[in-house]
Design an enzyme around this catalytic site. Structure first.
Site, PDB file in Angstrom:
ATOM      1  N   GLY A 134      90.979  41.425 162.207  1.00  0.00           N
ATOM      2  CA  GLY A 134      91.963  41.437 161.119  1.00  0.00           C
ATOM      3  C   GLY A 134      92.213  40.037 160.587  1.00  0.00           C
ATOM      4  N   GLY A 148      94.379  39.193 158.299  1.00  0.00           N
ATOM      5  CA  GLY A 148      95.646  39.191 157.580  1.00  0.00           C
ATOM      6  C   GLY A 148      96.448  37.960 157.981  1.00  0.00           C
ATOM      7  N   HIS A 187     110.819  11.922 142.404  1.00  0.00           N
ATOM      8  CA  HIS A 187     109.508  11.303 142.572  1.00  0.00           C
ATOM      9  C   HIS A 187     109.554  10.317 143.742  1.00  0.00           C
ATOM     10  CE1 HIS A 187     105.645   9.569 141.580  1.00  0.00           C
ATOM     11  NE2 HIS A 187     106.193   8.372 141.706  1.00  0.00           N
TER      12      HIS A 187
END
Ligand code: FAD
Length: 475
Positions: free
Chosen positions: A188, A190, A451
């Site tokens: 899997g 996922g 920033h």
């Protein structure tokens, strides 16, 4: 004698315990029953998320990511360390402490809010009565004006590769390994499979991930999925798509997983297997006769958009009902129900539930993928900004990935935001808030972002949607 409550919640996972706390905040008399037992046999609140899911997995991801960064990034910073080593026992001890602090925290929260916490089994009977069975087997009947079912989910088993608790394990088992498996098979690809695969890969396991679907991360925006696959492959995760596992042989050399892909039958031999193919709703011995609570064909408790079941004054929230199996989705449902019971106005906006995959780089999104928007036929625009153009990302040695915003052409409304990169799980919160307020890309464009921060990538992506990005050439 039965005890009387305004609200009895069955389950104290991330859906149940917030519901109980909010109901108590709303001046209701509340009991919350939970039967979770840890491997040492002790009871603990917090459900899957705190004991065997979100929290322990993030603790292990953090430890192993630091190790990986020490191996691959420190030298670029000029940091010289001796030979690096990894002690799994210390990592596991740290994880256990984090889990304990989190689950014990709920006991404290219950006390502070005035919730009666009951450890043991809860079973809904007809007439909104709840049978509570304590650890010693003693039974008591609680009568409630409202009952909230929050019994959660459990891992799905693959019939051809049954769990044995040692070599073939579920996600909880994979969080408890006491040594790094040499070869690990994950069934899997996922969210859970990728997170657990990453943990053990970073500290040395050879990891093969077998995924039945041809498409990688089918639920994500496919531009993100492609970028993610590139990074995971570079990290050494051997992800095999379209690989349907149909059996397991145990031999001297280990566990041989048999699978079929488009080119025929194949095998891969590993030392341990994690089955991570999904979870199913849990409701063992939850409903007595005549409760009137309807269950659908997949085992989910049937509810409406406000989490009302088919029985009067019985509600259900979290993984045991439809919708994404996510802790924050369950939490908001629990809070909504507690408010509705108290006669307040409340709702869950199912359109803006964020999803996060805590790999490196992290992956996070909210709203529609580009594929979904395309299908609606509504004209849309896309703005993207790569982290390699972000000063902060470069300073962090984290230039991988990008932020992408999809917005409607007609009214500029943001329809989906998709981020792959460092701290994507944190960055997505801004997009969730923006979408909650039906913001436009112009709203984000005109919002000042500090920033240098990673959040500027979202700002620039919003500008790029109108070909007005400053820090990257517009296309
Ligand atoms: C490895 C892993 C990682 C995950 N990572 C994330 C993540 O990063 N972010 C995220 O959002 N989600 C994550 N999840 C999913 C998340 O854990 C679930 O969505 C969440 O726990 C669901 O909450 P819940 O309260 O509905 O159910 P649960 O957390 O399953 O809680 C249900 C509780 O009810 C109890 N119970 C059940 N029946 C009864 C009964 N009859 N009587 C008394 N008690 C009962 C159970 O013992 C349990 O304690 C992860 C899951 C796993 C397995």
């Amino acid at each position: 004698m039965s005890d009387q409550y305004d609200v009895v919640v069955i389950g104290a996972g991330p859906a149940g315990y917030p519901c109980a706390i909010r109901a108590a905040q709303n001046k209701l008399k509340v009991a919350c029953i939970d039967e979770w037992k840890n491997l040492d046999g002790s009871y603990a609140y917090g459900g899957t998320c705190l004991n065997a899911g979100c929290i322990p997995s993030k603790a292990l991801l953090e430890s192993t990511e630091l190790f990986h960064r020490a191996q691959t990034e420190f030298s670029a910073h000029g940091i010289k360390v001796g030979e690096l080593g990894f002690d799994v026992a210390t990592m596991q001890k740290r994880k256990a402490q984090i889990v304990k602090a989190s689950t014990q925290g709920i006991t404290g929260l219950f006390k502070a809010a005035g919730v009666t916490g009951l450890q043991g089994h809860g079973r809904l009977l007809s007439g909104n009565r709840v049978e509570y069975t304590a650890a010693d087997g003693a039974k008591k009947e609680l009568v409630a004006k409202h009952v909230v079912i929050a019994s959660g989910s459990v891992p799905m088993e693959l019939k051809s590769v049954p769990f044995d608790g040692k070599t073939v394990v579920d996600s909880w088992g994979a969080l408890e390994f006491d040594a790094v498996p040499k070869r690990l098979g994950v069934i899997g690809a996922g969210v859970i499979g990728l997170e657990l695969g990453s943990v053990w890969r970073r500290i040395g396991a050879e990891v093969v991930v077998l995924e039945a679907l041809e498409q990688f991360l089918f639920m994500a925006d496919q531009q993100l999925a492609k970028e993610a696959l590139k990074h995971f492959k570079k990290q050494g995760l051997d992800i095999r798509l379209g690989a349907k596992v149909d059996g397991l042989d145990r031999g001297k050399d280990g566990l041989t997983l048999k699978y079929t892909d488009t080119s025929g039958s194949k095998t891969v031999t590993v030392d341990k297997v994690v089955v991570a193919i999904g979870r199913r709703p849990y409701g063992k011995d939850l409903l007595g006769d005549g409760t009137g609570v309807e269950i659908d064909e997949r085992g989910f408790v049937k509810v409406d958009h406000e989490c009302r079941t088919s029985a009067a004054q019985v509600w259900a929230v979290g993984d045991v009902v439809r919708g994404p199996m996510l802790a924050h989705k369950g939490k908001e449902e629990g809070v909504m129900v507690a408010d509705l019971i108290a006669g307040l106005v409340s709702e869950v906006n199912y359109k803006v539930i964020p999803s996060v995959i805590y790999t490196a780089p992290e992956i996070a999104w909210v709203g529609s993928t580009e594929e979904e928007v395309e299908k609606t036929g509504r004209p849309y625009k896309v703005g993207s900004f790569p982290f390699m153009a972000s000063g902060r990302a470069r300073a962090m040695e984290a230039p991988a990935g990008f932020a992408k915003i999809i917005a409607a052409v007609d009214d500029d409304e943001i329809l989906g935001v998709h981020i792959i990169g460092a701290m994507a799980g944190e960055l997505i919160a801004e997009a969730v808030l923006a979408m909650e307020y039906s913001a436009s890309t112009e709203d984000l464009q005109r919002t000042i972002h500090a920033h240098p921060t990673l959040s500027e990538a979202l700002h620039e992506a919003a500008l790029a949607a109108d070909k007005r990005a400053i820090d990257f050439p517009n296309r």
